[in-house]
Design a protein around this motif. Structure first.
Motif, short mmCIF file in Angstrom:
data_model
loop_
_atom_site.label_atom_id
_atom_site.label_comp_id
_atom_site.label_asym_id
_atom_site.label_seq_id
_atom_site.Cartn_x
_atom_site.Cartn_y
_atom_site.Cartn_z
N TYR A 32 0.82 -1.20 0.00
CA TYR A 32 0.00 0.00 0.00
C TYR A 32 0.87 1.26 0.00
CZ TYR A 32 -3.84 -3.06 1.55
OH TYR A 32 -4.78 -4.06 1.65
N SER A 33 0.46 2.27 -0.77
CA SER A 33 1.02 3.60 -0.58
C SER A 33 0.23 4.26 0.55
CB SER A 33 0.91 4.42 -1.87
OG SER A 33 -0.45 4.55 -2.27
N TYR A 34 0.93 4.95 1.44
CA TYR A 34 0.24 5.41 2.64
C TYR A 34 0.89 6.65 3.24
CZ TYR A 34 3.91 3.82 5.85
OH TYR A 34 5.10 3.69 6.53
N GLU A 35 0.16 7.24 4.16
CA GLU A 35 0.66 8.30 5.01
C GLU A 35 0.03 8.13 6.40
OE1 GLU A 35 -0.63 12.05 3.43
OE2 GLU A 35 -2.76 11.65 3.79
N VAL A 36 0.75 8.56 7.42
CA VAL A 36 0.24 8.51 8.79
C VAL A 36 0.29 9.93 9.35
CG1 VAL A 36 0.53 7.58 11.11
CG2 VAL A 36 1.07 6.14 9.12
N TRP A 37 -0.87 10.43 9.75
CA TRP A 37 -0.94 11.73 10.39
C TRP A 37 -1.06 11.54 11.89
CZ3 TRP A 37 0.11 16.27 8.29
CH2 TRP A 37 0.07 16.40 6.90
N LEU A 38 0.01 11.90 12.60
CA LEU A 38 0.04 11.82 14.06
C LEU A 38 -0.34 13.20 14.60
CD1 LEU A 38 3.42 9.91 14.30
CD2 LEU A 38 1.15 8.92 14.66
N VAL A 39 -1.51 13.29 15.22
CA VAL A 39 -2.03 14.58 15.68
C VAL A 39 -1.82 14.68 17.19
CG1 VAL A 39 -3.98 16.16 15.68
CG2 VAL A 39 -3.76 14.46 13.85
N ASP A 40 -0.85 15.49 17.58
CA ASP A 40 -0.51 15.66 18.99
C ASP A 40 -1.47 16.68 19.60
OD1 ASP A 40 0.54 16.07 21.47
OD2 ASP A 40 2.57 16.56 20.80
N ASP A 41 -2.36 16.19 20.45
CA ASP A 41 -3.40 17.03 21.05
C ASP A 41 -2.89 17.72 22.31
OD1 ASP A 41 -5.86 18.20 21.57
OD2 ASP A 41 -6.68 16.41 22.54
N GLY A 42 -1.83 18.51 22.15
CA GLY A 42 -1.31 19.29 23.27
C GLY A 42 -0.64 18.46 24.35
N SER A 43 0.09 17.43 23.97
CA SER A 43 0.76 16.58 24.96
C SER A 43 1.74 17.39 25.80
CB SER A 43 1.51 15.44 24.26
OG SER A 43 0.63 14.60 23.56
N ASN A 44 1.88 16.99 27.08
CA ASN A 44 2.87 17.65 27.95
C ASN A 44 4.04 16.72 28.29
OD1 ASN A 44 1.63 15.96 29.90
ND2 ASN A 44 0.17 17.57 30.42
N ASP A 45 4.18 15.64 27.49
CA ASP A 45 5.37 14.79 27.61
C ASP A 45 6.23 15.02 26.36
OD1 ASP A 45 3.99 13.51 25.63
OD2 ASP A 45 3.96 11.54 26.58
#
Length: 317
Positions: A32-45
């Motif tokens: 598969y051709s693909y992309e991964v969108w990692l959405v950081d919801d304001g992490s504090n680590d």
């Protein structure tokens, strides 16, 4: 591009390397051709630092960072805006969702023609305090929405691209994505039993409060879906019925008073009759509801999206 994977996350630095490596193995094995969108919801680590390092080594990994914590629904909504795949798959970042399910979710959309496929964590690896409220919530949502799914809360879902480009996810509406899709006109909604794994790192970010907010969001969706463009139909109907009940009750009271006067019967003060207060209250409430519907109609008509409708096909000879 075949697949976009949207992963909302909050304080998941430990799981991200393992999750992204696992997704990459599955994609490579299936071509598969693909992309991964990692959405950081304001992490504090250190989640964002981990995302940055992973993206530097793999061009298929992309990141979005919120300035503060907004919630899962806003994270998904922004991820959907950037997703470019034919099929969009959502999963949680805590490794409880298995990337091995991706090929099956993709095939159900592309080959079997589903618009939305929801995972069903049939063998759920969570404590009883989470599973029982979830079962009750799913039962009520299933009955109210008419969508025959067992697990609306499952984060592992797949969508045809035009589905996520046609709906807006806000508040905590991520639990009701199948219902949002249904209201947008996408009717082929299915489910697949998926593997649910024990949490490997960290702790859950959701508490029992989501049970209450989930029901409130469901009521909001049902109202907006049915009466968002015609609020007068709801408020006006209820207001008219209540006003008529009060009006009829006042006529009965007046008729009784006239009859007593005509027949020299003992007089009873109108204010001593409980029906007087019932009729007065219902007439006032009916008037208020009617005016509310009128004002809501004015607001709806001033909405720039009031004539925005989803068109599937146009034949222009």
């Amino acid at each position: 591009m075949d697949i976009s994977v949207v992963v909302p996350l909050f304080n998941e630095q430990e799981s991200l390397p393992e999750l992204t490596a696992w997704i990459d193995r599955v994609m490579q094995a299936n071509g598969y051709s693909y992309e991964v969108w990692l959405v950081d919801d304001g992490s504090n680590d250190d989640s964002w630092q981990v995302i940055t390092a992973l993206a530097a080594r793999n061009d298929c990994l992309k990141g979005i960072k919120f300035q503060r914590n907004y919630g899962k629904s806003p994270a998904l909504n922004v991820g959907f805006q950037y997703a470019a795949g034919d099929v969009i798959i959502t999963m949680d970042a805590d490794l409880q969702d298995s990337p091995d399910e991706i090929p099956f979710l993709y095939q159900m959309v592309m080959e079997e023609g589903y618009d939305v496929v929801s995972g069903w964590k049939k063998d759920r690896k969570d404590p009883l305090g989470k599973t029982l409220p979830s079962k009750f919530f799913n039962f009520v949502t299933r009955k109210v929405s008419g969508i025959r799914l067992h697990d609306f809360n499952c984060g592992l879902k797949s969508y045809r691209r035009n589905v996520i480009k046609s709906i807006e996810v806000y508040g905590d509406m991520h639990r009701h994505m199948p219902l949002l899709a249904k209201w947008a006109g996408f009717r082929k909604i299915g489910e697949r039993v998926v593997e649910h794994r024990p949490r490997k790192y960290g702790t859950s970010k959701f508490g029992l409060s989501r049970l209450i907010t989930g029901f409130l969001d469901l009521l909001t969706l049902m109202f907006v879906g049915k009466f968002g463009k015609r609020p007068m139909h709801l408020f006006g109907t209820i207001g008219t019925i209540m006003f008529l009940i009060g009006f009829v009750a006042s006529i009965v009271i007046g008729t009784t008073k006239v009859y007593a006067l005509a027949n020299n019967m003992p007089m009873v003060l109108v204010t001593n009759n409980p029906w007087f207060y019932i009729s007065l209250t219902t007439m006032v409430m009916g008037t208020i509801l009617f005016v509310t519907g009128f004002l809501a109609e004015l607001v709806a008509r001033s909405n720039p999206d009031r004539n925005h409708y989803l068109v599937e096909t146009v034949l222009d000879a």
